[in-house]
Design an enzyme around this catalytic site. Structure first.
Site: not given
Ligand code: UDX
Length: 429
Positions: A260, A263, A153, A251-252
């Site tokens: 998550c 870590k 999730l 997305k840059a």
């Molecule tokens: C992530 C995983 O997506 C999920 O499957 C797992 O269970 C837990 O870790 P989460 O940490 O809730 O989920 O956030 P996520 O939407 O994956 O984004 C993580 C980070 O990447 C954020 O800081 C977000 O801003 C960044 N991000 C995400 C980008 O910079 N560019 C993107 O295109 C997507």
């Protein structure tokens, strides 16, 4: 199906609420008595869209219960999920003390056959250790199986992800446990992948690291785009239309954060090293991510020259949109640097200000997004909240000392901002 979930944090609570909602009988357990008390009163300690309503609805329906007692949970449930924290240690490895303790606590009260399911993100081979620990500390010599069922999730859309998962991974070899786990997930109508225990555990670290790699790849490309006068958003769109690549996670920005990715990438590097493989590719993924923040800061310093005494309007504190979570948030890291260099930070976040205040009380917290622009030398966008796109940027400009926007999430239309008279700095465009 009677289910207990040990650990009522982000994963445990949302999973418990969703299981209860689709018809299971669920007991959520936590050793924090104040948390249990507040959950019983219908108060949710985290912001997650739809969660509070879902918890209240199922408590009322009588399918969702809360307790501090592992004994009660183990006695009343056939399936026991472990969803306790696995925080990072200094060297990148994972602190397994909570999981180990819970395994001993289950062992102490285990009398009849139970399926013990690990949902926390853990290093490969943890399930084997949980099995050995329960076996060692269980005086009744009871029958039990250990299963790995990683959770995928995303915060902010957790309920949707839980109710409509792309896949359910079940790592188990016992036919008895597999049958029970299939029953648990039958109402979800999601593809179920049965693997051995170790493969299931690896799938979680491999998936999260791959997603982080995808973001670091586009962030590295953003630097090339800047040097070449190209546009990273167009490059990402062109790449993403190839279904083998896909448009998601391209997305840059200022880099990935949260509880998550940082870590899990660090842990996977460490785990691989312990298994005899030097995962240099992932080390670079991590390096690109920390550099991305530094490069963004350099752009701000290039324009403002000296940060001391500058008034910086900061839009966003959460590590991403639709959450109040500020753990390992790049937005918070930026605020720390601004404060350290003597700037005045006036910030707004739609949901995360309460949690941010506990960590960084010296920020000036504004009551609206518009207020961050007041007398500001620049505005920095650090979290991808949609409402920042639709802000009245004309009024924002009239409040600022100098109309400079550093858009760390490429939320705004560069052309439109320049037409409005802004000095606009994005990422890779
Ligand atoms: C992530 C995983 O997506 C999920 O499957 C797992 O269970 C837990 O870790 P989460 O940490 O809730 O989920 O956030 P996520 O939407 O994956 O984004 C993580 C980070 O990447 C954020 O800081 C977000 O801003 C960044 N991000 C995400 C980008 O910079 N560019 C993107 O295109 C997507």
């Amino acid at each position: 199906m009677k289910i207990s979930i040990i650990g009522s944090g982000y994963v445990g609570l949302t999973t418990g609420a969703c299981f209860a909602d689709i018809g299971h009988e669920v007991i959520c357990i936590d050793n924090d008595s104040s948390k249990i008390k507040s959950l019983l009163a219908g108060n949710i300690p985290i912001y997650e869209p739809g969660l509070e309503e879902l918890v209240q609805k199922n408590v009322k329906k009588g399918t969702l219960h809360f307790t501090e007692s592992i004994e009660e949970g183990v006695e009343k449930s056939l399936v026991i999920f472990i969803a306790v924290p696995t925080p990072p240690l200094e060297d990148g490895s994972v602190d397994m003390t909570y999981i180990e303790k819970v395994a001993r606590q289950i062992a102490a009260v285990l009398k009849d056959y139970r399926v013990i399911v690990d949902k926390s993100t853990v290093p490969v081979k943890t399930g084997e250790k949980v099995y050995q620990t329960i076996k060692r500390y269980n005086s009744h010599n009871s029958e039990f199986d250990v299963v790995s069922n990683p959770e995928f999730l995303r915060e902010g859309v957790a309920i949707h992800d839980l109710l409509h998962p792309d896949r359910v991974v079940i790592g188990a070899t016992s036919e008895r446990a597999i049958k029970i786990m299939k029953e648990v997930y039958a109402p979800f109508k999601a593809p179920i992948l049965i693997t051995d225990l170790n493969s299931a555990e690896l799938i979680k670290h491999a998936s999260n690291s791959f997603l982080a790699l995808k973001i670091s790849y586009i962030n590295a490309l953003s630097r090339i785009c800047e040097a070449a006068g190209a546009n990273v958003q167009m490059v990402a769109e062109g790449m993403g239309l190839d279904h083998r690549i896909g448009k998601h996670f391209l997305k840059a920005g200022i880099g990935w954060g949260g509880s998550c990715f940082p870590k899990d990438v660090a842990a996977f590097i460490k785990i691989s090293q312990e298994l005899g493989y030097d995962f240099k590719l992932l080390k670079e993924v991590s390096q690109i991510n920390s550099d991305q923040k530094e490069i963004f800061l350099r752009k701000i310093r290039d324009v403002l020259w000296v940060l001391k005494d500058k008034r910086i309007g900061l839009l966003g504190l959460a590590f991403k949109n639709n959450t109040d979570d500020v753990r390992s948030s790049v937005a918070m890291d930026l605020a720390r640097v601004f404060l350290k260099e003597g700037a005045i930070v006036q910030a707004f976040d739609p949901k995360a200000m309460g949690k941010a205040k506990e960590v960084l009380p010296s920020i000036h917290y504004c009551s609206s997004a518009l207020d961050v622009a007041e007398e500001a030398d620049c505005v920095v966008i650090a979290t991808e909240w949609e409402e920042f796109i639709n802000l009245d940027w004309k009024s924002m400009k009239s409040k600022m000392i100098s109309p400079i926007v550093f858009d760390g999430r490429n939320l705004l239309d560069k052309k439109r901002m320049i037409e409005m008279g802004y000095h606009y700095v994005g990422v890779g465009n």
